[in-house]
Design a protein around this motif. Structure first.
Motif, mmCIF file in Angstrom:
data_model
loop_
_atom_site.group_PDB
_atom_site.id
_atom_site.type_symbol
_atom_site.label_atom_id
_atom_site.label_comp_id
_atom_site.label_asym_id
_atom_site.label_seq_id
_atom_site.Cartn_x
_atom_site.Cartn_y
_atom_site.Cartn_z
ATOM 1 N N TRP A 12 0.820 -1.218 0.000
ATOM 2 C CA TRP A 12 0.000 0.000 0.000
ATOM 3 C C TRP A 12 0.849 1.261 0.000
ATOM 4 C CZ3 TRP A 12 -5.334 0.938 0.150
ATOM 5 C CH2 TRP A 12 -6.146 -0.203 0.191
ATOM 6 N N GLY A 13 0.272 2.304 -0.617
ATOM 7 C CA GLY A 13 0.792 3.655 -0.484
ATOM 8 C C GLY A 13 -0.307 4.537 0.077
ATOM 9 N N PHE A 37 3.796 0.317 2.311
ATOM 10 C CA PHE A 37 5.090 0.368 1.633
ATOM 11 C C PHE A 37 5.605 1.795 1.475
ATOM 12 C CE2 PHE A 37 7.786 0.533 -2.159
ATOM 13 C CZ PHE A 37 8.727 -0.425 -1.829
ATOM 14 N N ALA A 38 4.698 2.722 1.101
ATOM 15 C CA ALA A 38 5.152 4.086 0.833
ATOM 16 C C ALA A 38 4.112 5.109 1.251
ATOM 17 C CB ALA A 38 5.480 4.258 -0.647
ATOM 18 N N VAL A 39 4.575 6.285 1.641
ATOM 19 C CA VAL A 39 3.681 7.392 2.001
ATOM 20 C C VAL A 39 4.182 8.657 1.314
ATOM 21 C CG1 VAL A 39 3.045 6.367 4.217
ATOM 22 C CG2 VAL A 39 4.982 7.955 4.117
ATOM 23 N N ALA A 59 9.313 7.083 1.857
ATOM 24 C CA ALA A 59 8.646 8.346 2.191
ATOM 25 C C ALA A 59 8.953 9.359 1.099
ATOM 26 C CB ALA A 59 9.122 8.863 3.546
ATOM 27 N N TYR A 60 7.912 9.837 0.429
ATOM 28 C CA TYR A 60 8.090 10.748 -0.698
ATOM 29 C C TYR A 60 7.608 12.157 -0.359
ATOM 30 C CZ TYR A 60 8.802 6.573 -3.604
ATOM 31 O OH TYR A 60 9.278 5.408 -4.145
ATOM 32 N N ASN A 71 6.397 -0.515 -7.265
ATOM 33 C CA ASN A 71 6.188 -1.549 -6.246
ATOM 34 C C ASN A 71 4.810 -1.496 -5.596
ATOM 35 O OD1 ASN A 71 8.972 -2.715 -6.140
ATOM 36 N ND2 ASN A 71 9.484 -0.605 -5.588
ATOM 37 N N ILE A 72 4.069 -0.412 -5.805
ATOM 38 C CA ILE A 72 2.816 -0.200 -5.078
ATOM 39 C C ILE A 72 1.638 -0.843 -5.805
ATOM 40 C CG2 ILE A 72 1.204 1.565 -4.248
ATOM 41 C CD1 ILE A 72 3.668 3.389 -3.877
#
Length: 328
Positions: A12-13, A37-39, A59-60, A71-72
């Protein structure tokens, strides 16, 4: 006999890292076959802090960077209402399944554009109206659908709280879709549409803050056979925030904070039976589990929160806005 393979872990993002994103991330951590996975935030500092708190790998500092991460599998969009369409379409373009926070977008035209893009790309899209997936709400829906206590005669539902008026915050920012109707009025409307469907007639009256954002809204939805739903949203006062269904043989009351994990009262001849659903989470895990399953099954639309229902919901919000003359 072959051992069953483990289900694919959904990565998930999250785009937009406010209060609701924190709640979603907290509950996502309770799901074994999913991971955050990412935010993404407009601030690297905020993204880093959120990622550290919730154990995200990446983290973006821009939503675009997250949408371009191959990857999301799924993204939860928790940005202000006015950004939902733009953010959703950006992720759909990149083949990422989108769970978009309610209201789905600002109006029916935006929602139609999002659905069209999802269909074009053959990618899963769903409105994140978490209440629909909560066990207590599903219980009430089944009782009403099966007419356990006869037909619905009347609905009363409201949602209200008070916050200091501050135009610097999203809640009071008209350009961001702030105000009582889109933020919390959507819940009483949802309770009515999910049980009685679209009304034959809508009456509505609203009050406004000095910047034109709606501070409260009273609504009456009329159906056939003199069945009516009396609904209210307010940022001026604390309301019971219940959903009450008056049926022929009983009253079903979803108790305070009806939109989130709570109890249900069945009242017959003045005697009340309270049903407790043993919640142990904030409640966002239920919609996430459903969404994960849709991804695994290769579905592009939910069979619970359907496109048609999302379209009916936003159209009703548009209709109410037209009556109270609220324009964004």
């Amino acid at each position: 006999m072959t051992q069953q393979s483990q289900p694919k872990k959904i990565k998930w993002g999250i785009i937009g890292l406010g209060k609701i994103a924190n709640s979603f991330a907290t509950d996502l951590s309770t799901i074994n076959d999913a991971e955050l996975f990412a935010v993404a935030s407009r601030s690297q500092e905020k993204a880093d802090a959120f990622a550290e708190k919730h154990g995200a790998t990446k983290a973006y500092d821009s939503y675009e960077a997250l949408a371009n991460d191959p990857n999301i599998d799924a993204v939860y969009i928790a940005t202000p209402h006015a950004l939902h369409k733009e953010n959703a379409i950006m992720c759909l373009e990149n083949g990422i399944a989108v769970l978009g926070e309610k209201p789905f977008a600002m109006n029916a035209e935006e929602v139609d554009a999002m659905i069209a893009k999802a269909k074009e790309k053959n990618v899963l899209l769903m409105e994140a109206l978490w209440t629909y997936f909560l066990p207590h709400y599903q219980f009430v829906l089944n009782e009403l659908k099966n007419k356990t206590y006869g037909n619905i005669l009347k609905i009363e539902s409201d949602f209200g709280f008070q916050r200091p008026y501050n135009t610097e915050t999203r809640l009071f920012n008209k350009a961001m879709g702030g105000g009582s109707l889109l933020d919390i009025g959507i819940y009483p409307i949802f309770a009515t549409l999910s049980t009685l469907g679209l009304p034959k007639n809508i009456e509505a009256a609203a009050t406004f803050f000095e910047n034109g954002t709606d501070s409260s809204c009273n609504m009456v939805f009329s159906y056939g056979n003199n069945v009516k739903a009396h609904l209210k949203s307010s940022l001026l006062e604390v309301l019971a925030t219940e959903a009450i269904f008056y049926c022929e043989k009983a009253t079903i009351k979803i108790n305070t904070m009806f939109h989130m994990p709570t109890t249900v009262s069945i009242i017959i001849d003045g005697k009340e039976e309270i049903k407790d659903f043993g919640y142990s989470t904030i409640g966002y895990n239920y919609e996430a589990v459903h969404f994960n399953q849709l991804i695994r099954e290769g579905k592009t639309e939910s069979d619970i929160m359907t496109f048609e229902f999302s379209k009916q919901l936003i159209k009703t919000l548009d209709d109410v806005r037209g009556i109270i003359k609220l324009e964004y």
